[in-house]
Structure formats: structure tokens, C-alpha cells
Design a protein around this motif. Sequence first.
Motif, PDB file in Angstrom:
ATOM      1  N   HIS A   1      11.696   6.505  -9.306  1.00 50.69           N
ATOM      2  CA  HIS A   1      12.452   5.743  -7.855  1.00 50.69           C
ATOM      3  C   HIS A   1      11.248   4.935  -7.132  1.00 50.69           C
ATOM      4  O   HIS A   1      11.784   4.214  -6.390  1.00 50.69           O
ATOM      5  N   GLU A   2      10.111   5.221  -7.568  1.00 51.60           N
ATOM      6  CA  GLU A   2       9.096   4.550  -6.807  1.00 51.60           C
ATOM      7  C   GLU A   2       9.163   2.767  -7.028  1.00 51.60           C
ATOM      8  O   GLU A   2       8.600   2.062  -6.198  1.00 51.60           O
ATOM      9  N   LYS A   3       9.794   2.524  -8.407  1.00 48.96           N
ATOM     10  CA  LYS A   3       9.692   1.113  -8.651  1.00 48.96           C
ATOM     11  C   LYS A   3      10.837   0.381  -7.366  1.00 48.96           C
ATOM     12  O   LYS A   3      10.398  -0.873  -7.451  1.00 48.96           O
ATOM     13  N   GLN A   4      11.500   1.010  -6.732  1.00 46.81           N
ATOM     14  CA  GLN A   4      12.221   0.474  -5.576  1.00 46.81           C
ATOM     15  C   GLN A   4      11.553   0.108  -4.485  1.00 46.81           C
ATOM     16  O   GLN A   4      12.175  -0.694  -3.632  1.00 46.81           O
ATOM     17  N   CYS A   5      10.275   0.516  -4.444  1.00 46.97           N
ATOM     18  CA  CYS A   5       9.611   0.303  -3.265  1.00 46.97           C
ATOM     19  C   CYS A   5       8.834  -0.918  -3.276  1.00 46.97           C
ATOM     20  O   CYS A   5       7.895  -1.080  -2.171  1.00 46.97           O
ATOM     21  N   TYR A   6       9.061  -1.792  -4.113  1.00 42.53           N
ATOM     22  CA  TYR A   6       8.004  -2.912  -4.275  1.00 42.53           C
ATOM     23  C   TYR A   6       8.696  -4.237  -3.421  1.00 42.53           C
ATOM     24  O   TYR A   6       9.983  -4.203  -3.832  1.00 42.53           O
ATOM     25  N   TYR A   7       8.178  -4.969  -2.795  1.00 34.68           N
ATOM     26  CA  TYR A   7       8.765  -6.347  -2.320  1.00 34.68           C
ATOM     27  C   TYR A   7       7.589  -7.570  -2.514  1.00 34.68           C
ATOM     28  O   TYR A   7       6.696  -7.231  -2.857  1.00 34.68           O
ATOM     29  N   PHE A   8       8.166  -8.582  -2.481  1.00 38.38           N
ATOM     30  CA  PHE A   8       7.616  -9.875  -2.611  1.00 38.38           C
ATOM     31  C   PHE A   8       6.556 -10.146  -1.724  1.00 38.38           C
ATOM     32  O   PHE A   8       6.748  -9.909  -0.335  1.00 38.38           O
TER      33      PHE A   8
END
Length: 427
Positions: A118-125
Motif C-alpha cells: 500500500h505504500e506505493k500509493q503514497c508517492y506524488y510528483f
Amino acid sequence: MSKTPIIEVINFGDELLVGIRDNSHLVYLGDQLARYGLPIQRSRVITDEKTEIQRAFLDAWEHSDIVITTGGLGPTADDMTRENVAEALGAELLFDQSILDAIEARFKLLGRKVAKHHEKQCYYFSGGEVLHNERGTAPGLLLRRDGKILIMLPGPTQELRPMFEKQAIPILQEMGVLSKEQAYVQLRTCGVGESSVEESLQPIFSNHPGLTVAYCVHYGIVDVRLSSRDGSLSLGQIKEIAHEARELLGEDFVCYGHCSLADVVFHELRALDRTLAVAESCTGGLLCDAFTNIPGSSKVFVGGVVCYCNDVKVSKVGVPEPILEQHGAVSPECAIAMASGIAERLSADYGISVTGFAGPEGGDEKNPVGTIHIGYHSPVGVWAKTVRYTGGRMDVKTRAVHAALDWVRRKLRKYKIEEFLSCGAED
């Protein structure tokens, strides 16, 4: 952006290409953007494969000013849209602890633990913005770069729509990309064909050369959208034309905007402080569904019964057996008995019923496939109405629901007018 921006939508997901899921996102986004004067110019549906994602995105980024993507932001292995787009742009992805905190809080309420993936959803540009997801775990992303705008939305409909309406649209409006007012005035009509609507309104529209008119037809409803593509007419002038058209349409006019027929009936009954019950056979619950989709509908809608077989019509709705023996289940007499029976059984002021042959099988010489009988019970009397439709089973069912709602709408408005005139006469 000084010129009219070009918008492209890319829907990512193998499930769209293999027919597992309808591409409702394109229809929704097109409608939302057109309301504020900026229709979509290009769209495409792309597989979840990395090379295709990057190729499609780079082409869109080169030829469009605003790129909106849907899907591929979740936690599973095939959700790689964020990573592949970042690589294509050469953009850095940064970890946002607040996103993980929100996911953990959500899972705690559900009694679940957050898995590592689920941590992969915590990235932003880097340099971008995060669009909060109030109904799920995958946030949306927004990036302004090279004079262009990228909006990335999650795939689930219940997550995408509130995110787009409450966050993306206001941002685009503040940037001056979208108008803060709706770009057109829509008149919704029902019970009359598109050609008849056009013929009756053309004398009005022909007096305004700068007026743009668009017709949209769906299951007995005809929407008429009025705008001024060349800008020669102000919104105020368009509203005046719409009002003139409304007067000419008479009782065929349903509402301005996008309210459903069930919404209109709900508000009419709410104004009368009356309640409604439903008995339906061939429509299989669609009529009840139309009312329960309205928040607060329990103030008007007390309940309904799907009485598909005759035994249920008798035992649950109270249809007299002699009615079924003499006239059959598909008959005006049965429709009236259903409407009155459900109103009495559920102690409602009004009752609506639908019975018929939706097809493709069934029917007879008297009642061929597509024949629908609608029953209406009210404090001042009972009536039945018969309509006939062609098309597939779902087409007939949907049109039957619209016909029933439209008939009730007309009856209620006529009752309100008569009640008003009666009160006026007494005064």
C-alpha cells in the motif's frame, strides 16, 4: 492559457479493453467538462503495459494542454500508471507520510492492517499536488509543468467522481481554465420525441443566430442544451431564451439542468407533504431504485414490492385473484389493483405500479412484447395508462420506468394547479 486548451483523457486498464468494465469515466468526464465550456477533444483507452502507457502519455502530453488519466494508482502489481508516467516525464516521485497515515487510519476503522504494497500509493510528483481520496486509499495527483496540466485520478467510480468534482474542477476554475458558471442552459423534457421538440422550439431559436442548440436523447427524455459558441449571446440572454422555450413546452418541460424524473416527483410530493409506494413486476426494482438513489427519499418513499409472479401480487400487494383470472397480470386492471394495493398495504398517499412484457419472450396479440401498463393511485382517484416500446429488454424496462415517473409528474403538477385554483376560488 490564452487559447482554448485541448483536453485529452486516457483511460488505463486491461479490464476496459477486455469488456470486464464499461468505460463510464469518459462519459462522466466529458459531461462535467462540457458543463463548464471545455469539451474533451481526444480520448484513448490503453492497456496496463509499461511501453503502451508511456507511449500514449507522451503523445498526449505533446499534443494536448490538459491530460487527464484514470486508473492504475492502486496498490496492486498492475497499478503502475504513476511510476510509468513519472519515468516518461523524467519527474521525481516523493514519499508523503500523511498519505500513509490516512491509509492506516482508514484501515484501523475497518479492523485491518496496512500491507507493505500500500505504500506505493503514497508517492506524488515533486512540485505537484495531492488530491485527497475521501472514499478510498489511492490519492489523485496534479502536476503543472511546461505550461500544461496533468490530472491523474483513481479508477473506482465512487472515488474518482467526488475527487474530480470537489477538487479538480475548483482548481481548474481558479486557474481560469474552466468557467465558474455553467456554459450552457439545459431544458429537460419527457414524453415527446426529439423531432417534435425541435419543431416546436425552432421558431424561437431561429430568431437568435448566435445561439447554439444541441439535443440529447435517452430513453424518452430529450435534453435541449442552449449555448453561444461564438460568444455573441450572454448567459443572461440565453436564460431568457430558455425561459421562452419553457413556456412553449408546457407540461412537456421537466426541469432546468440535470435532475432525474424521480427527483422531480420526489420534490413535488415533498411539497404536498405526501408519501408514495411502488409495486412493480417487469421493471424488477428499477422504479424503487430510482427513488432510493435520492438522499432523504424516506421522507416521501415508504417502500415497494417487486411482485414478479402472480402469487406475490396477491399475497404481498393485495391484487384480487378475480382480476388476474379475468384480465391477466399484464392488463390495465391489474396495474390499477397493484397501485391501489401497495398504497393501502404500506399506508401511502400515492401508489405507482408497472406490469408488462419487457421481452424478448412473452406477449400475445392483445399485449405484444414491449407493452407496459402503468397504474396510478391517488387520494382523488385511480388511473391506468398503456405504452408500447421496441428495443431490447433493458431498453424497454428503462423506458417503462421513465414513462411511469413522467406520468406521475404530470398528474401531480395538474393536481397542484387544480388545488391552487380551488383555494383561490374559495378566497
